[in-house]
Design an enzyme around this catalytic site. Structure first.
Site, PDB file in Angstrom:
ATOM      1  N   GLU A  60       0.816  -1.206   0.000  1.00  0.00           N
ATOM      2  CA  GLU A  60       0.000   0.000   0.000  1.00  0.00           C
ATOM      3  C   GLU A  60       0.856   1.265   0.000  1.00  0.00           C
ATOM      4  O   GLU A  60       0.491   2.272  -0.623  1.00  0.00           O
ATOM      5  CB  GLU A  60      -0.937   0.004   1.218  1.00  0.00           C
ATOM      6  CG  GLU A  60      -2.125  -0.927   1.101  1.00  0.00           C
ATOM      7  CD  GLU A  60      -1.773  -2.392   1.361  1.00  0.00           C
ATOM      8  OE1 GLU A  60      -0.670  -2.652   1.893  1.00  0.00           O
ATOM      9  OE2 GLU A  60      -2.596  -3.266   1.029  1.00  0.00           O
ATOM     10  N   HIS A 129     -10.580  -5.893   7.928  1.00  0.00           N
ATOM     11  CA  HIS A 129     -11.203  -5.644   6.634  1.00  0.00           C
ATOM     12  C   HIS A 129     -12.405  -4.695   6.742  1.00  0.00           C
ATOM     13  O   HIS A 129     -12.721  -3.987   5.783  1.00  0.00           O
ATOM     14  CB  HIS A 129     -11.653  -6.954   5.984  1.00  0.00           C
ATOM     15  CG  HIS A 129     -10.529  -7.811   5.506  1.00  0.00           C
ATOM     16  ND1 HIS A 129      -9.581  -8.315   6.345  1.00  0.00           N
ATOM     17  CD2 HIS A 129     -10.191  -8.232   4.259  1.00  0.00           C
ATOM     18  CE1 HIS A 129      -8.710  -9.035   5.644  1.00  0.00           C
ATOM     19  NE2 HIS A 129      -9.061  -8.985   4.375  1.00  0.00           N
TER      20      HIS A 129
END
Length: 325
Positions: A60, A129
């Site tokens: 990321e 998540h």
């Protein structure tokens, strides 16, 4: 108009804008051939080519760095963070670089970056998540934070986000991706960022909310109507900056308000909304402004998720509390 799910509306928004502007690039983990975890980018690489829709390494921080560089050189990147719980890996790029670039450069440079990411509970995802981390983004000056609740809003807000010259965090609630369909215009349209939408007119209590909790609040409003309690439901759509005017006008009309969010009580943006109401409309209030939130714990594992998340019964109870104050 076409009937679309939210995921279809999001895909269509990216397709429309990428065909309109060749400077728009789309990248992230598995967004190319696979079309993303939820197939939000399905078919876009075939239509637009690997130079404009492409996969990145599973990093990321690298995705954020790439977006910063592209934004500085005239492109309009759409970067996908595969799940928003992973934003910590790219938080420096977002909060310390993208959000500050215009100020740091005295207006010489901008960061026309859209950060797309799924989030939200109710679908039994693994840890990290589903976390609602919009509060972290909303407390970072220089970022706009957008959270749609319908397919129509999702498409119009996403196109507007991509066209914005500053970084926009665009959060997509996973539970809403395919849970219903709505009418969505084909082709090009935008919804102004920073504006709330009154999803249901009412006279007795204002519910201020966003994301999946819009639908939870509307369900609660229908139940309360049977007891002659008329509820107004405001969908913030953009949680930073807030549409203070719409919130205050609603509270002046109803005299009572609750704020509903999926995030924990200490997180999200509910506390900020409550403060704005108290500062700007306290003399119009007939009761304290209350909150419906998740508890102040780490997001529950899948087995306990249903008990942990706020539901319409919690909203009904809180509305009755302010009505009976």
């Amino acid at each position: 108009m076409a009937q679309m799910t939210m995921i279809q509306a999001i895909t269509d928004a990216m397709r429309v804008e990428m065909k309109r502007d060749e400077k728009v690039l789309l990248f992230g983990e598995d967004v190319g051939k696979n079309g993303g975890v939820f197939r939000a980018t399905e078919g876009l690489q075939d239509e637009l080519g690997e130079d404009r829709v492409f996969d990145t390494p599973l990093a990321e921080s690298g995705i954020g760095g790439l977006a910063i560089g592209l934004g500085l050189t005239g492109f309009r990147p759409i970067m996908e963070v595969q799940f928003f719980g992973f934003v910590f890996e790219v938080f420096d790029s977002i909060a310390a670089q993208m959000a500050r670039m215009r100020y740091r450069s005295g207006g010489a440079y901008s960061q026309p970056i859209t950060i797309r990411s799924p989030f939200g509970g109710g679908v039994k995802t693994p840890e990290l998540h589903a976390d609602s981390l919009e509060g972290l983004m909303a407390q970072t000056p220089g970022l706009k934070v957008v959270i749609p609740s319908t397919p129509y809003d999702a498409k119009g807000l996403l196109i507007a986000s991509i066209r914005d010259n500053d970084p926009v965090v665009f959060l997509e609630h996973m539970k809403l991706y395919r849970s219903f369909r709505g009418e969505v215009p084909e082709g090009d349209y935008t919804i102004e960022l920073g504006k709330a939408d009154v999803k249901r007119e009412g006279t007795d209590v204002s519910i201020i909310t966003y994301g999946a909790m819009v639908h939870t609040s509307l369900k609660a409003a229908e139940e309360l109507e049977k007891e002659n309690i008329n509820v107004e439901v405001i969908d913030l759509m953009t949680v930073s900056p807030l549409d203070i005017d719409t919130i205050v006008e609603s509270v002046k009309k109803t005299g009572r308000a609750i704020v509903v969010q999926e995030a924990q009580r200490q997180a999200g943006i509910a506390a900020n909304v409550v403060t704005e109401i108290q500062e700007r409309a306290i003399l119009h209030l007939e009761a304290p402004v209350l909150r419906v939130t998740a508890p102040d714990t780490v997001f529950a594992f899948a087995q306990g998720e249903d008990m942990w998340l706020p539901d319409h019964k919690d909203v009904v109870a809180k509305v009755k509390e302010v009505v009976n104050f």
